[in-house]
Every structure is written in structure tokens, then in C-alpha cells.
Design an enzyme around this catalytic site. Sequence first.
Site, PDB file in Angstrom:
ATOM      1  N   PRO A   2      -4.995   2.293   3.804  1.00 16.91           N
ATOM      2  CA  PRO A   2      -5.320   1.027   2.916  1.00 16.91           C
ATOM      3  C   PRO A   2      -4.703   0.757   1.970  1.00 16.91           C
ATOM      4  O   PRO A   2      -4.248   1.893   1.113  1.00 16.91           O
ATOM      5  CB  PRO A   2      -6.675   1.280   2.884  1.00 16.91           C
ATOM      6  CG  PRO A   2      -7.120   2.256   3.709  1.00 16.91           C
ATOM      7  CD  PRO A   2      -5.979   2.962   4.090  1.00 16.91           C
ATOM      8  N   GLU A   3      -3.872  -0.122   1.321  1.00 15.70           N
ATOM      9  CA  GLU A   3      -3.150  -0.400   0.169  1.00 15.70           C
ATOM     10  C   GLU A   3      -4.267  -1.616  -0.608  1.00 15.70           C
ATOM     11  O   GLU A   3      -5.191  -1.896  -0.228  1.00 15.70           O
ATOM     12  CB  GLU A   3      -2.067  -1.017   0.522  1.00 15.70           C
ATOM     13  CG  GLU A   3      -0.960  -0.118   1.019  1.00 15.70           C
ATOM     14  CD  GLU A   3       0.451  -0.646   1.462  1.00 15.70           C
ATOM     15  OE1 GLU A   3       0.977  -1.266   0.430  1.00 15.70           O
ATOM     16  OE2 GLU A   3       0.842  -0.104   2.425  1.00 15.70           O
TER      17      GLU A   3
END
Length: 279
Positions: A2-3
Site C-alpha cells: 500500500p502506498e
Amino acid sequence: MPELPEVETVRRQLGPHLTGRRITRTTVSDPLWCSPAPADQVEDAVTGRRIESVDRRGKYLTFALEDEIYLVMHLRMTGNLLFVPGGHEAEPRFLRVRFVLDDAGQVLFTDQRRFGTGVVLAGHDALTDYFDARLGVEPLGPEFTVDALRALARGRRAPVKAFLLNQERVAGVGNIYADEALFRARIHPLKPVGTLRRPKLAALRDAVVESLRLGIDSKGATIDDFRNADGAYGSFQDRFLVHLRAGEPCTRCGTTIRKIRAAGRGTYFCPKCQPRPRV
Ligand SMILES: [Zn+2]
């Protein structure tokens, strides 16, 4: 992994369910999650407290609790935060932490590879210090200006891709959004960041912001089975311009997208739109 857009999506989905609710029970079933702090210490610190807001800084998600207690979480590779409304049972795989709320809703931290973390901080200064030690400029904040980017880049020989991935420079950008931003700005991923002139830095700044915003609009990207807080998948992977598109034609010029390694990561670019720097 996840960014920023994926974490922001989780934040936006959890916020309305959690804000104003009190945590009535916390069960840390995997003590590695909050190590070296003991699990019971973390459970005691958050249980009984009201959640004032759900915040994000870079890729960190924070529950701001009453009495200036902060629970700062990082999803790392495979972490997920899922919301389960009251009256529903949930025993997901890879469950590490369960929070039960005063309306019987639950928040579950699941994490197959167990790199995700949680830490409790007391006082706003401790929170600021924690982030200052780890994170650079917030790319969706007002402080992310061309001048700020230029000051960060000046004199640095690091390839621009590595620069973007370094959380101590720009917080929250990871492999997907770095590739997409460099394509939009027409910059080769291996170009030394300190050699970028002001107009290129301006283009890069705008491209980072645009890529992140588009990611948020799509509720993040779903790769490696990442789901958002509602258990749904984001759709930004359907809008990638270069990332994971090796062998396919560039949407801008038709040239075949190539994959190289940069900063230890698979990196995608158009060899025509993003010409290799002269050495
Ligand atoms: Zn192209």
C-alpha cells in the site's frame, strides 16, 4: 505494498465509522505487531479511549485518541485494516489485532506477511518527533512546492526514482506512483535528481500530485491482494500508464514500454518519452 493513495482510501473509509466512537476492547493476538512494546501495554493504552480522528501522514495511518494518545500504524507489505459493522461476525485469515467499538463495530488489522506495525505515542510532540525522524515533505500538503522539491534535490546524485522512493524526502510515494509520476513528467527513472532543472522539477511535482490524486480517485490500486477498509478492491491498476505494462505500447507515442531495475525495484518507463540521461 500500500502506498499513499491506498492508505488515504482506508483513512477515508474508516473515518466516518470510527470518529467519535470509543474503543471498548483491543486484542493484539500477534505481539510482533507492536514489539518491542508489550501487547498488554498497547491494549491498555488504547482501550476505553474515544477516537477523535483518523489521520494519515505518508503511508502511516493514525488513530488520534482522547488525552493526546496516538496509535500509529503502518501496513507495510500485506497489512490491511478492515471495518466490520456491528452485528457481523468476522474471523479473517491472518488476523493480528482486533479493535471493538462501543457500537459493536470492529476494526481488524490483518497481515499475511506480518511486517505491519503499531506503536502508541503519548502527546502531540511525540507524534511530531516520530514523523519528523522518518518522513519528508507530505506530497498532498501545501508545503510540497517546486522550491521545496528543488531544495530536497539540490546536489543529490541519487537517481530520481530512488529519490522518490526515499520516505525521508517525499513521504508516501512508492513504486507504482513513482513510475507513473516519472512517465507523466517525461523523466527517465535513472536521471540524477540533482541535475533536474526547475521546469522539470515543476513537472515532476505536478506529476506526483496528479498520480497520487488519480490513485485516490480510484480508491487505490489492487496488487498483491490489497483491499481497502470495506473489503473492496481499488481500480487504479486499470489506469496505469507504464507500471506493470512492459511490452505494451506507450499510450502517448506507441513505443514499447520497458522494464529495468532501479533502486532495487522493477521500474517501467517509455524509452522515447523518457530518454536515457547522457552520462
Ligand atoms: Zn512514449
